[in-house]
Motif scaffolding. Structure first.
Motif, PDB file in Angstrom:
ATOM      1  N   UNK A  10       0.835  -1.157   0.188  1.00  0.00           N
ATOM      2  CA  UNK A  10      -0.008  -0.020  -0.376  1.00  0.00           C
ATOM      3  C   UNK A  10       0.630   1.519   0.072  1.00  0.00           C
ATOM      4  N   UNK A  11       1.763   1.718   0.469  1.00  0.00           N
ATOM      5  CA  UNK A  11       3.019   2.393   0.740  1.00  0.00           C
ATOM      6  C   UNK A  11       3.828   2.216  -0.728  1.00  0.00           C
ATOM      7  N   UNK A  12       3.508   1.779  -1.673  1.00  0.00           N
ATOM      8  CA  UNK A  12       4.426   2.022  -2.656  1.00  0.00           C
ATOM      9  C   UNK A  12       3.484   2.496  -3.530  1.00  0.00           C
ATOM     10  N   UNK A  70       3.136   5.716  -5.826  1.00  0.00           N
ATOM     11  CA  UNK A  70       3.174   6.534  -7.169  1.00  0.00           C
ATOM     12  C   UNK A  70       1.920   7.445  -7.338  1.00  0.00           C
ATOM     13  N   UNK A  71       0.852   6.833  -6.376  1.00  0.00           N
ATOM     14  CA  UNK A  71      -0.899   7.589  -7.080  1.00  0.00           C
ATOM     15  C   UNK A  71      -0.274   9.124  -6.614  1.00  0.00           C
ATOM     16  N   UNK A  72       0.073   9.678  -5.678  1.00  0.00           N
ATOM     17  CA  UNK A  72       0.203  10.992  -5.690  1.00  0.00           C
ATOM     18  C   UNK A  72       1.473  11.885  -6.237  1.00  0.00           C
ATOM     19  N   UNK A  73       2.816  10.673  -6.439  1.00  0.00           N
ATOM     20  CA  UNK A  73       3.070  11.051  -7.931  1.00  0.00           C
ATOM     21  C   UNK A  73       2.657  11.717  -8.993  1.00  0.00           C
ATOM     22  N   UNK A  74       1.707  10.691  -9.700  1.00  0.00           N
ATOM     23  CA  UNK A  74       1.296  11.224 -10.635  1.00  0.00           C
ATOM     24  C   UNK A  74      -0.206  11.461 -10.361  1.00  0.00           C
ATOM     25  N   UNK A  75      -0.667  12.010 -10.034  1.00  0.00           N
ATOM     26  CA  UNK A  75      -2.059  13.077  -9.363  1.00  0.00           C
ATOM     27  C   UNK A  75      -1.616  14.363 -10.138  1.00  0.00           C
ATOM     28  N   UNK A  80       1.659  11.422   3.319  1.00  0.00           N
ATOM     29  CA  UNK A  80       1.888  10.227   3.792  1.00  0.00           C
ATOM     30  C   UNK A  80       2.273  10.085   5.306  1.00  0.00           C
ATOM     31  N   UNK A  81       2.216   9.540   6.409  1.00  0.00           N
ATOM     32  CA  UNK A  81       2.933   9.750   7.424  1.00  0.00           C
ATOM     33  C   UNK A  81       2.987   8.680   7.902  1.00  0.00           C
ATOM     34  N   UNK A 128      -7.703  -1.180  -5.323  1.00  0.00           N
ATOM     35  CA  UNK A 128      -7.291   0.220  -4.454  1.00  0.00           C
ATOM     36  C   UNK A 128      -6.854   1.188  -5.174  1.00  0.00           C
ATOM     37  N   UNK A 129      -6.159   1.037  -5.565  1.00  0.00           N
ATOM     38  CA  UNK A 129      -5.623   2.137  -7.055  1.00  0.00           C
ATOM     39  C   UNK A 129      -7.090   2.794  -7.291  1.00  0.00           C
TER      40      UNK A 129
END
Length: 531
Positions: A387-389, A393-398, A410-411, A424-425
């Motif tokens: 889930x962390x990866x 990845x989603x945030x980087x391409x958000x 991300x905490x 999940x994505x």
């Protein structure tokens, strides 16, 4: 001469004296033996007092002293009324000793109940006899307290049994084992069989319709004599009026005061049997209806699935096929703006821009419908998901289409979970989009993604935002298909994003929920099994 005559007489007198002494000694021994015997008898009999003519105690036997807790020394030479500090000053006893005894010389078994300090309430039978030649009175006191209590208890028990016997709504018959004839019957037997009480007495069971015939009656009694118990579950019975009943019949052979007695208990189960038959018939009918209903449901379910499949296929086809002309409309509108925008006035250009924006919104709606359809129909292989990866990845391409760039943190390190990576994505992307979109104008969107371990070997993933929040009356609406809380002029959207999240989470066997308060942001969460 005279001396010679006197010697024989002297010898004879001496012999006679010795004889009388021997006789006196024997008599004294007999008297002592008689006294000892009398004293032994006195000690063995029930409580006894020997009184003189002035009613003073001359003898109190051991039974009296033990029964009334008094010593012999405390009784001797005292008037009977003075015994026990006056406790024997009983009016009935005075009447017997002072009035009845002088006239009749005796009395027998007069019952007297009296309260004594040391031993409580006692019931006694008093018997007295006047012995004139000895000038003595014999007073016998028989304590019958326990006997009377037993008799009272027996009477109470008999009354209760009689009440139960007469009030019972089961038939009860008492029979003589030697003759097999009825000696007693309760009222319910007359009600059940239609015979008067006196008509039942003296009859055998087969004569009142309980057993088939005399031969069956004799067979039942032989079995009863052998086992002391017989039982028939469903015994047919025909009463005096010819009416038929089903009864339970139980019979016992037992001893009653040294003699054999048979008791038969007969319970009318006619109504119960009818109810059981009706219940069985209803159950069978219900079972038949259930089979028919199951068949109808199966047929309708099959038809419904077919219809739903057709509708889903149609909606997918329409949604997919609509995108091509929609993109063409958008492209040609863009060409007009780019190539001929200078030849159009301001209003014409605005019309083209409006066409482009409308086409874009419709394209987004179609894409969301297609995403929802894929969520419904997609195959769902479950796997371990990092889930962390995935979230990073989603945030980087958000997409960064907002006027103000969102800040997403991300905490800690997110755990590995069990789920479907594609679904999940989709869920995470939709939650991030919602959290950064619904913020007050001019506010920098901020989101925090974190995880916590919860019970049942699961993780709860939190998506906390600083948005506008959701009012309590809208909490139930946000997961509905095409449900929009805010108009599109305030916040863009199709009303499908959270519906896709809920459906995807449900298909993975996970959970989704949120906490939110108007004006204070929202905290959405999804709960997944550990990977």
């Amino acid at each position: 001469m005279k001396k010679a005559l006197l010697r024989p007489n002297l010898k004879s007198a001496r012999r006679n004296g010795r004889v009388k002494l021997d006789e006196a000694s024997q008599l004294q021994g007999q008297l002592l033996a008689t006294r000892d015997y009398a004293e032994a008898v006195i000690e063995a009999v029930p409580p006894l007092l020997v009184l003189d003519e002035r009613l003073r105690v001359q003898t109190a036997n051991a039974s009296f002293c033990k029964a009334f807790k008094i010593s012999s020394r405390q009784t001797l030479k005292r008037r009977v009324y003075e015994l026990g500090n006056g406790q024997w000053n009983i009016p009935k006893l005075r009447t017997l000793l002072e009035k009845v005894l002088p006239r009749k010389s005796y009395f027998k078994d007069f019952e007297v109940t009296h309260e004594f300090e040391g031993i409580g309430r006692r019931t006694m039978l008093l018997s007295g006899r006047q012995v004139d030649h000895l000038q003595r009175i014999l007073l016998v006191i028989e304590d019958v307290t326990e006997q009377r209590k037993s008799q009272a208890a027996m009477r109470t028990s008999e009354i209760r049994y009689r009440r139960l016997f007469e009030a019972a709504r089961d038939g009860i018959l008492i029979l003589d084992p030697s003759t097999r004839k009825i000696t007693e019957a309760n009222p319910f037997m007359s009600e059940l069989l239609g015979y008067r009480h006196e008509e039942l007495l003296g009859k055998e069971l087969w004569e009142i319709g309980l057993l088939k015939d005399e031969k069956a009656n004799q067979s039942a009694f032989r079995q009863l004599q052998k086992k002391h118990f017989i039982r028939y579950e469903n015994l047919p019975l025909q009463n005096k009026m010819g009416q038929h009943h089903e009864v339970e019949f139980v019979s016992n052979l037992y001893d009653e005061d040294g003699r054999k007695v048979i008791q038969c208990n007969i319970r009318d189960i006619t109504e119960r049997k009818r109810a059981e038959e009706a219940l069985l018939a209803a159950k069978n009918k219900l079972g038949q209806h259930a089979l028919e209903l199951e068949k109808v449901v199966e047929e309708r379910t099959s038809a419904l699935r077919e219809t739903i499949g057709e509708l889903e296929g149609f909606s997918y086809s329409v949604s997919h096929d609509m995108r091509a002309p929609l993109r063409a409309m958008q492209s040609f509108a863009q060409f007009l703006v780019d190539e001929y925008g200078s030849k159009l006035d301001e209003q014409g250009v605005n019309y083209l821009l409006q066409i482009m924006r409308s086409a874009l919104r419709l394209d987004r709606l179609i894409q969301d419908v297609l995403s929802y359809t894929r969520v419904i129909h997609a195959q769902l292989p479950t796997e371990r998901v990092d889930l962390d990866r995935l979230v990073r990845d989603i945030i980087e391409t958000f997409p960064n289409g907002q006027p103000i760039k969102p800040e997403i943190q991300i905490k800690g390190t997110l755990p590995e979970v069990s789920g479907n990576a594609a679904l999940l994505a989709q869920c995470i992307s939709n939650l991030l989009t919602n959290g950064t979109k619904f913020v007050p104008p001019g506010t920098t969107p901020r989101m925090e993604v974190s995880a916590e371990a919860v019970e049942d070997a699961s993780f709860r993933i939190w998506f906390k935002d600083n948005g506008i929040g959701i009012a309590p009356e809208n909490h139930e609406r946000i997961f509905r298909l095409f449900e929009r809380i805010h108009p599109s002029t305030e916040f863009e959207g199709t009303g499908i994003g959270l519906t896709i999240v809920r459906k995807a989470i449900q298909r993975m066997g996970a959970q989704v929920g949120f906490d939110s308060e108007l004006g204070k942001g929202s905290n959405f969460w999804i709960q997944l099994k550990k990977g």
